[in-house]
Design an enzyme around this catalytic site. Structure first.
Site, PDB file in Angstrom:
ATOM      1  CG  HIS A 240      -1.792  -1.360   1.766  1.00  0.00           C
ATOM      2  ND1 HIS A 240      -3.266  -1.352   0.132  1.00  0.00           N
ATOM      3  CD2 HIS A 240      -2.094  -2.099   2.280  1.00  0.00           C
ATOM      4  CE1 HIS A 240      -3.719  -2.350   0.645  1.00  0.00           C
ATOM      5  NE2 HIS A 240      -2.903  -2.346   1.984  1.00  0.00           N
TER       6      HIS A 240
HETATM    7  O1  RIB Z   1      -4.978  -0.094   3.769  1.00  0.00           O
HETATM    8  C1  RIB Z   1      -3.872  -0.237   4.383  1.00  0.00           C
HETATM    9  C2  RIB Z   1      -3.578   0.962   4.747  1.00  0.00           C
HETATM   10  O2  RIB Z   1      -3.411   0.757   6.315  1.00  0.00           O
HETATM   11  C3  RIB Z   1      -1.331   1.627   5.023  1.00  0.00           C
HETATM   12  O3  RIB Z   1      -1.512   2.830   4.560  1.00  0.00           O
HETATM   13  C4  RIB Z   1      -1.479   0.032   5.718  1.00  0.00           C
HETATM   14  O4  RIB Z   1      -0.956   0.998   6.877  1.00  0.00           O
HETATM   15  C5  RIB Z   1      -2.885   0.923   7.492  1.00  0.00           C
HETATM   16  O5  RIB Z   1      -1.999   2.288   7.796  1.00  0.00           O
END
Ligand code: RIB
Ligand code: CA
Length: 311
Positions: A240
């Site tokens: 992500h």
């Molecule tokens: O949904 C994924 C996000 O939520 C990413 O930023 C992960 O690190 C959590 O913070």
């Protein structure tokens, strides 16, 4: 090289840590500070983890601030099942000696933006609590925000609920404040980050770099994402937060479209859902740029190159 002033707001977190490693290895980014927020794990751990990563990278020049320990309205929801009890599942780093800045992260954000000699980009990797708190306290800071590039939101499918992405689910009210500002926002949602999967081949690519740092990245990514794979049926773990840094470095790795984005803050069923409406784009001065496609191989090539780069 004109270096881009950036403040990173994050909740390390395994993927935040990879994003920080990528950012701290990228001379194009003039990282003004790292501001931490409660999210994946409580603030006491997210700030500690950020300090540990800065030390690992020998980046003693980057100040780390502790921001909000809980969302604006809701109680904190964390994600130890994804990131481990420390937040950096897979590695053990020394107790940090890099100090946590005394000033609150929200106060820092306000002062840094008020005194900015040039607009600053906010790269947000976690719940938007700090950003929203700063905006509420001092709306004038928006004049110094170049843009907000965020990992957050979901157009077609959530992760922590069927419709909501974790960062916006944890603090939907902060998300609403940020999206209502009308500042330029680029939203890297699950719809692109779920295309950036840490396949065994890509992990092998990173391992082949053969440095201590690349091994740290591999050690972080190897156990990461088991729960996502099980609960979401993904073939491999989604990367992500590094997508935010990759966008700053090589925006052409992505395509985007303009839309109005609103956040559900009332319904217990759909709390944190980001409702993305491209039909409203033309009515807005700065429609949110919602990432649509991503060159996943290009993301990993960039990460591999930066891990291998001799500084
Ligand atoms: O949904 C994924 C996000 O939520 C990413 O930023 C992960 O690190 C959590 O913070
Ligand atoms: Ca994060």
């Amino acid at each position: 090289m004109t270096r881009r002033p950036v403040i990173i707001d994050c909740d390390p977190g395994v993927d935040d840590a990879i994003a920080l490693i990528l950012a701290l290895r990228s001379p194009e980014l003039d990282i003004q500070a790292i501001v931490t927020v409660a999210g994946n794990v409580p603030l006491a751990l997210t700030q500690r983890n950020a300090r540990q990563i800065c030390e690992l990278m020998d980046r003693w020049d980057v100040p780390v601030y502790g921001g909000c320990p809980r969302p604006l309205v809701r109680s904190l929801v964390t994600a130890e099942a994804v990131h481990g009890t420390t937040g950096l599942n897979g590695i053990t780093l020394p107790e940090p000696t890099l100090p946590l800045q005394e000033r609150h992260g929200v106060s820092y954000l306000i002062e840094a933006l008020q005194n900015a000699s040039a607009p600053i980009t906010l790269a947000t990797l976690g719940p938007l609590t700090n950003i929203a708190a700063a905006i509420i306290q001092c709306p004038q800071i928006l004049d110094s925000v170049a843009e907000i590039v965020m990992m957050g939101g979901a157009v077609t499918r959530g992760n922590i609920t069927p419709v909501a992405e974790f960062n916006l689910y944890v603090d939907p009210h902060a998300g609403r404040v940020v999206f209502e500002t009308g500042v330029p926002i680029t939203m890297l949602s699950l719809d692109v980050t779920h295309q950036v999967l840490t396949t065994p081949e890509r992990l092998a690519q990173l391992r082949a770099v053969g440095t201590d740092l690349s091994q740290v990245a591999v050690d972080l990514l190897t156990p990461y994402g088991v729960s996502d794979r099980e609960t979401l049926g993904l073939a491999d773990a989604p990367l992500h937060d590094p997508c935010v840094i990759a966008y700053l470095l090589q925006p052409d790795l992505f395509t985007t479209y303009g839309a109005e984005v609103t956040v559900e803050t009332d319904s217990p069923l759909t709390l944190g859902q980001t409702v993305v409406n491209p039909r409203r784009a033309k009515a807005l001065t700065h429609p949110v740029q919602v990432a649509d496609t991503v060159d996943a191989a290009g993301i990993y090539q960039l990460l591999q190159d930066r891990l291998a780069m001799r500084l």
